[in-house]
Write a protein that holds these residues in place. Structure first.
Motif, short mmCIF file in Angstrom:
data_model
loop_
_atom_site.label_atom_id
_atom_site.label_comp_id
_atom_site.label_asym_id
_atom_site.label_seq_id
_atom_site.Cartn_x
_atom_site.Cartn_y
_atom_site.Cartn_z
N GLU A 20 -9.47 4.00 -6.09
CA GLU A 20 -8.46 2.93 -6.10
C GLU A 20 -7.52 3.07 -7.30
O GLU A 20 -6.31 2.87 -7.17
CB GLU A 20 -9.14 1.56 -6.10
N GLN A 23 -5.11 6.01 -6.63
CA GLN A 23 -4.06 5.67 -5.67
C GLN A 23 -2.99 4.79 -6.31
O GLN A 23 -1.79 4.97 -6.06
CB GLN A 23 -4.68 5.00 -4.45
N THR A 24 -3.43 3.85 -7.13
CA THR A 24 -2.46 2.98 -7.82
C THR A 24 -1.66 3.77 -8.83
O THR A 24 -0.42 3.67 -8.90
CB THR A 24 -3.20 1.83 -8.51
N THR A 99 -0.48 -5.02 -9.13
CA THR A 99 0.00 -4.37 -7.93
C THR A 99 1.13 -3.40 -8.26
O THR A 99 1.79 -3.50 -9.30
CB THR A 99 0.50 -5.38 -6.89
N ASP A 136 4.44 -3.27 -2.10
CA ASP A 136 3.08 -2.74 -2.17
C ASP A 136 2.18 -3.66 -2.99
O ASP A 136 2.11 -3.57 -4.23
CB ASP A 136 3.09 -1.33 -2.77
N LYS A 138 -1.02 -3.74 -2.01
CA LYS A 138 -2.32 -3.18 -1.66
C LYS A 138 -2.97 -2.47 -2.84
O LYS A 138 -4.15 -2.65 -3.12
CB LYS A 138 -2.15 -2.21 -0.48
N HIS A 139 -2.19 -1.63 -3.52
CA HIS A 139 -2.72 -0.82 -4.62
C HIS A 139 -2.58 -1.61 -5.92
O HIS A 139 -1.47 -1.87 -6.37
CB HIS A 139 -1.98 0.51 -4.70
#
Length: 317
Positions: A20, A23-24, A99, A136, A138-139
């Motif tokens: 995670e 990805q961020t 985020t 975004d 999500k990340h």
């Protein structure tokens, strides 16, 4: 080196444990990299967009803006992003769980406060399922320990890659970090043009890909992995791939050709467990270049750097 020293120099980086955060951070580096892209003059093979290793993280290097200079630095020791200008401006953004949309807004607000007017495209490059930065939510992960480990692996890879680079006198890229593919790379060129690349990289214009691969290359890199291949690796490929390349014997013995990637791969964990990780990585770099250049009929002798003797010689009277 003692085991504890090797662990410190080449830390463990199991992708599932920091997926995670990776990805961020990938998206954060794209935001910063796109600022450099928007403001910098074009340099062949997109070398004007990359980031570089520093003693504390990654930097854009100096970016021109009118008569001023902007530089943006990731600090993975203090865990902050610094935006600096040549007239004394400074803005700092903490690197913490937030985020991508929040990070994007913070960066753009900081640039405006510094008097830097810039527009970037908000769709990530080279990511199949990406979403615009400003949307975004999500990340949103950031684990400082793993961000620091990732930087330390890049830092040591950068050091060894530069040693490898020093043996070549032809056209060669810097050792640089591509935020689109999220990898560190150094690329050697034969000097000859290559057949047109087919393109097809997600969210990257084919014209950009084709210019990047307009000439024959042998490229070495480090990649931390992703969900499809959740393992950090060193890689080496040739474009175009010469006949017999995939069957070449390369070193160390733990390295192998991956037919899915069309690259030679040395698993990071295999390298760091070697008696001498540096030596194992240099073996991989040199033997895969030998495979590409010999089978690709490069003028190897003309491309080999003959380093001058810098030691002073006794004066003869």
């Amino acid at each position: 080196m003692a085991n504890s020293t090797i662990e410190e120099i080449w830390p463990a980086l199991p992708f599932p444990e920091w997926k995670e955060t990776a990805q961020t951070l990938h998206m954060w580096t794209q935001v910063v990299g796109k600022v450099r892209l928007a403001l910098s003059p074009w340099t062949n093979h997109s070398w004007h967009v990359t980031l570089y290793l520093t003693a504390r993280g990654l930097t854009t290097s100096p970016i021109p803006f009118q008569s001023r200079i902007l530089e943006i630095r990731f600090d993975f020791v203090a865990h902050e992003l610094r935006l600096l200008t040549s007239d004394g401006g400074l803005k700092t953004i903490p690197l913490r769980a937030q985020t991508v949309a929040q990070f994007y807004r913070a960066v753009m607000d900081a640039l405006r406060d510094l008097g830097i007017q810039v527009h970037i495209t908000t769709m990530p490059n080279e990511v199949a399922d990406g979403m615009p930065f400003d949307q975004d939510d999500k990340h949103a992960s950031y684990e400082p320990e793993y961000a620091n480990r990732f930087w330390r692996v890049l830092l040591q890879s950068d050091r060894v890659f530069k040693e490898f680079r020093s043996g070549f006198c032809g056209k060669c890229s810097p050792v640089h970090f591509f935020w689109g593919s999220f990898d560190l790379a150094v690329t050697r060129f034969s000097g000859r043009r290559a057949p047109q690349h087919p393109g097809g990289v997600p969210h990257l214009p084919d014209s950009v890909t084709r210019e990047a691969y307009s000439h024959e290359v042998s490229s070495l890199g480090f990649w931390p992995g992703n969900e499809m291949m959740p393992e950090p690796v060193f890689y080496s490929y040739a474009y175009p791939e010469p006949p017999g390349f995939s069957e070449a014997k390369v070193e160390p013995s733990s390295a192998s050709y991956n037919p899915q990637l069309k690259e030679f791969v040395l698993r990071y964990n295999d390298m760091r467990k070697a008696e001498s990780p540096d030596a194992a990585l240099l073996q991989f770099a040199r033997s895969t270049y030998d495979a590409a250049s010999s089978r690709g009929d490069w003028d190897r002798a003309a491309l080999t750097e003959v380093k001058p003797d810098l030691h002073s010689r006794p004066h003869r009277s």
